[in-house]
Design an enzyme around this catalytic site. Structure first.
Site, PDB file in Angstrom:
ATOM      1  CE  LYS A  76     -14.955  41.722  95.061  1.00 25.46           C
ATOM      2  NZ  LYS A  76     -14.879  43.175  95.152  1.00 25.46           N
ATOM      3  NE  ARG A  95     -32.220  53.434  97.696  1.00 25.24           N
ATOM      4  CZ  ARG A  95     -33.466  53.085  97.368  1.00 25.24           C
ATOM      5  NH1 ARG A  95     -33.681  52.307  96.342  1.00 25.24           N
ATOM      6  NH2 ARG A  95     -34.482  53.484  98.098  1.00 25.24           N
ATOM      7  CE1 TYR A 129     -13.141  39.326  97.196  1.00 27.55           C
ATOM      8  CE2 TYR A 129     -12.424  37.570  95.719  1.00 27.55           C
ATOM      9  CZ  TYR A 129     -12.396  38.897  96.115  1.00 27.55           C
ATOM     10  OH  TYR A 129     -11.621  39.800  95.422  1.00 27.55           O
ATOM     11  CB  SER A 171     -15.486  42.480  89.323  1.00 23.39           C
ATOM     12  OG  SER A 171     -15.937  41.150  89.418  1.00 23.39           O
ATOM     13  CB  SER A 228      -3.646  43.599  98.261  1.00 25.97           C
ATOM     14  OG  SER A 228      -4.552  42.520  98.201  1.00 25.97           O
TER      15      SER A 228
HETATM   16  N1  LIG Z   1      -5.734  41.674  95.601  1.00 20.58           N
HETATM   17  C1  LIG Z   1      -6.157  41.047  94.527  1.00 20.58           C
HETATM   18  O1  LIG Z   1      -5.455  40.232  93.923  1.00 20.58           O
HETATM   19  C2  LIG Z   1      -7.538  41.315  94.009  1.00 20.58           C
HETATM   20  C3  LIG Z   1      -7.979  40.566  92.925  1.00 20.58           C
HETATM   21  C4  LIG Z   1      -9.241  40.792  92.417  1.00 20.58           C
HETATM   22  C5  LIG Z   1     -10.045  41.772  92.986  1.00 20.58           C
HETATM   23  N2  LIG Z   1      -9.603  42.485  94.028  1.00 20.58           N
HETATM   24  C6  LIG Z   1     -10.517  43.510  94.589  1.00 20.58           C
HETATM   25  O2  LIG Z   1      -9.832  44.719  94.811  1.00 20.58           O
HETATM   26  C7  LIG Z   1     -10.452  45.410  95.895  1.00 20.58           C
HETATM   27  C8  LIG Z   1      -9.391  45.843  96.881  1.00 20.58           C
HETATM   28  O3  LIG Z   1      -8.802  44.676  97.416  1.00 20.58           O
HETATM   29  P1  LIG Z   1      -7.327  44.665  97.989  1.00 20.58           P
HETATM   30  O4  LIG Z   1      -6.664  43.504  97.383  1.00 20.58           O
HETATM   31  O5  LIG Z   1      -6.707  45.993  97.880  1.00 20.58           O
HETATM   32  O6  LIG Z   1      -7.654  44.314  99.518  1.00 20.58           O
HETATM   33  P2  LIG Z   1      -7.039  44.890 100.865  1.00 20.58           P
HETATM   34  O7  LIG Z   1      -5.591  45.170 100.713  1.00 20.58           O
HETATM   35  O8  LIG Z   1      -7.474  43.930 101.905  1.00 20.58           O
HETATM   36  O9  LIG Z   1      -7.805  46.273 101.060  1.00 20.58           O
HETATM   37  C9  LIG Z   1      -9.171  46.267 101.306  1.00 20.58           C
HETATM   38  C10 LIG Z   1      -9.622  47.678 101.617  1.00 20.58           C
HETATM   39  O10 LIG Z   1     -11.013  47.619 101.940  1.00 20.58           O
HETATM   40  C11 LIG Z   1     -11.190  48.262 103.189  1.00 20.58           C
HETATM   41  N3  LIG Z   1     -12.299  47.724 103.968  1.00 20.58           N
HETATM   42  C12 LIG Z   1     -12.461  46.461 104.422  1.00 20.58           C
HETATM   43  N4  LIG Z   1     -13.595  46.390 105.146  1.00 20.58           N
HETATM   44  C13 LIG Z   1     -14.138  47.631 105.156  1.00 20.58           C
HETATM   45  C14 LIG Z   1     -15.268  48.199 105.756  1.00 20.58           C
HETATM   46  N5  LIG Z   1     -16.088  47.474 106.521  1.00 20.58           N
HETATM   47  N6  LIG Z   1     -15.525  49.507 105.558  1.00 20.58           N
HETATM   48  C15 LIG Z   1     -14.707  50.258 104.805  1.00 20.58           C
HETATM   49  N7  LIG Z   1     -13.598  49.787 104.221  1.00 20.58           N
HETATM   50  C16 LIG Z   1     -13.309  48.483 104.411  1.00 20.58           C
HETATM   51  C17 LIG Z   1      -9.891  48.021 103.940  1.00 20.58           C
HETATM   52  O11 LIG Z   1      -9.792  48.931 105.020  1.00 20.58           O
HETATM   53  P3  LIG Z   1      -8.899  48.581 106.324  1.00 20.58           P
HETATM   54  O12 LIG Z   1      -7.481  48.851 105.937  1.00 20.58           O
HETATM   55  O13 LIG Z   1      -9.420  49.506 107.346  1.00 20.58           O
HETATM   56  O14 LIG Z   1      -9.137  47.137 106.647  1.00 20.58           O
HETATM   57  C18 LIG Z   1      -8.907  48.278 102.823  1.00 20.58           C
HETATM   58  O15 LIG Z   1      -8.738  49.648 102.648  1.00 20.58           O
HETATM   59  C19 LIG Z   1     -11.485  44.458  96.490  1.00 20.58           C
HETATM   60  O16 LIG Z   1     -12.762  44.791  96.039  1.00 20.58           O
HETATM   61  C20 LIG Z   1     -11.051  43.108  95.944  1.00 20.58           C
HETATM   62  O17 LIG Z   1     -12.142  42.227  95.838  1.00 20.58           O
HETATM   63  C21 LIG Z   1      -8.368  42.298  94.572  1.00 20.58           C
END
Ligand SMILES: NC(=O)c1ccc[n+]([C@@H]2O[C@H](COP(=O)([O-])OP(=O)(O)OC[C@H]3O[C@@H](n4cnc5c(N)ncnc54)[C@H](OP(=O)(O)O)[C@@H]3O)[C@@H](O)[C@H]2O)c1
Length: 406
Positions: free
Chosen positions: A250, A204, A246, A223, A280
């Site tokens: 999404k 926005r 969560y 998502s 992750s």
């Molecule tokens: N992993 C999966 O299997 C999976 C499946 C479906 C969807 N997703 C989606 O993919 C996306 C990334 O997930 P991921 O698996 O890569 O998770 P991750 O490894 O936990 O990484 C999450 C990222 O978000 C950042 N973050 C968390 N809180 C924050 C905040 N308050 N302000 C700014 N940044 C913040 C973290 O920063 P820090 O390092 O500082 O904590 C990190 O860089 C998410 O939207 C998740 O819902 C993941």
């Protein structure tokens, strides 16, 4: 030829880091493979099969939007090293032949860090102010960062579900519990604020910069396969009481993104993507070293059993976001079909993009319209609080975290 200027939230690790690296590797090719039509898409979505011959971008600025400067700068170093290794590997495969296109891309590449804590509205405003000062436009906003509120694994239930239905156990686990009632310092539902509200606020605030992009800007929303209408309760729109905040966040992301395309904006397109299941921080926060290893092996097993939903590595899961970023806009499924582009792999782990439809898309516009009214009201309230506008004019601000009843 234009410069791609992309913001990636949560770029320092996991899927966000995978998206950044994959974008660099793809953009350093004249005709990026991720921009090409995906042959394995569901035939229900009629997509163009014309190949892309020339990428419209020959240079890039990546903006790492992270909450920790230290982790972001470390990620920047790791990105550059991994990218250089990839360029060397490519050069070796070309028998040392110089790739002038890739060399120009590497020489003009800019990777910046701008601090952004999605759990703080003031930090999001400051982030947007810096971005507005520094960049003439934003061509891509990749809303990747996310948090969950997973608290524990019920190992008895996990064993039972995995033995009974191993594919479901790896794709839609019912053995992970989540907490409710987590609040941010701003008085909002914490998961909702980080995953939904702050990203909405960023797009926005940056609308003018998005509209100034040389071609249609893309806002890409991360998502999940778990996103389902059944998790949503319109009375609990900040997902404070929800025991599946969560998944509900999404689902909200999906319906908001589709609603923002109505009516279609000729300057900005919102696209929903999913990375599939990857290892992750989020996936393994409840696991120790041994259980993490077991999960990795489990993902390989279900992939060999035929599950396309387990790319495993963040870099493979990133393909849906890079395809959404780089494919010509008319190659993407029409937004009216409420599509989600999912990263998938074949049994051997070759990644590709498939398309599914947002759950509950038929009644989506009513629900999303109501939700957006509330979110816009909340944005106005915070804009007034931070002196960015006069007085909040929406009584349903929900600023104190209260659950507003419809
Ligand atoms: N992993 C999966 O299997 C999976 C499946 C479906 C969807 N997703 C989606 O993919 C996306 C990334 O997930 P991921 O698996 O890569 O998770 P991750 O490894 O936990 O990484 C999450 C990222 O978000 C950042 N973050 C968390 N809180 C924050 C905040 N308050 N302000 C700014 N940044 C913040 C973290 O920063 P820090 O390092 O500082 O904590 C990190 O860089 C998410 O939207 C998740 O819902 C993941």
């Amino acid at each position: 030829m234009a410069r791609l200027i992309a913001i990636v939230t949560g770029a320092n690790t996991g899927v966000g880091f995978g998206i950044c690296l994959r974008l660099l590797i793809q953009l350093s090719q004249q005709a990026p493979s991720d921009a090409q039509p995906q042959e394995r898409v569901d035939p229900n979505f009629a997509l163009s099969s014309r190949p892309l011959v020339q990428s419209p971008y020959n240079s890039a600025t990546l903006v790492l939007a992270c909450r920790s400067k230290e982790r972001a700068l470390d990620a920047r170093e790791r990105l550059l090293v991994a990218f250089d290794v990839e360029l060397l590997r490519r050069k070796r495969n070309n028998r040392g032949e110089d790739d002038a296109y890739a060399r120009h891309f590497r020489d003009t590449l800019q990777i910046d860090f701008v601090q952004c804590d999605l759990a703080s509205v003031s930090s999001v405003f400051e982030f947007c102010d810096v971005v507005k000062q520094r960049y003439p436009y934003i061509s891509h906003l990749i809303c990747n960062a996310g948090i969950s509120c997973f608290t524990a694994i019920d190992y008895y239930a996990a064993t039972w579900q995995i033995l009974r239905d191993p594919l479901a156990g790896a794709t839609h686990p019912t053995y992970i519990s989540q907490s409710s009632g987590l609040m941010s310092d701003d008085g909002l539902g914490l998961v909702w604020q980080c995953n939904v509200f702050s990203h909405y606020l960023v797009q926005r605030e940056l609308k003018e910069l998005l509209c100034a992009a040389p071609s249609v800007a893309r806002v890409i929303w991360l998502s999940s396969m778990g996103a389902a209408a059944g998790h949503s309760d319109p009375e609990d729109w900040q997902l404070i009481r929800s025991l599946s905040a969560y998944q509900a966040s999404k689902h909200q992301i999906e319906i908001i993104a589709h609603q923002l395309n109505e009516p279609p904006n000729p300057h900005v397109r919102h696209i929903v993507v999913g990375p599939g299941a990857v290892h992750s921080g989020m996936g393994s926060q409840l696991l120790g070293p041994l259980t993490s290893l077991i999960m990795i092996i489990y993902f390989y097993i279900v992939r060999w059993m035929g599950s396309p939903n387990h790319p495993g590595q963040a870099r493979k899961g990133a393909i849906s976001a890079t395809h959404a970023s780089l494919a010509p806009i008319d190659h993407l499924p029409p937004s009216s079909s409420a599509p989600r582009l999912d990263a998938q792999t074949d049994r051997l782990g070759n990644e590709f993009v498939n398309v599914s439809r947002t759950d509950g898309h038929t009644e989506m516009s009513v629900v999303a319209g109501r939700l957006l009214e509330r979110i816009d009201g909340l944005c106005e309230t915070f804009e007034a609080r931070d002196g960015r506008r006069e007085g909040a004019d929406n009584p349903e601000s929900g600023l104190d975290g209260s659950v507003v009843i419809v």
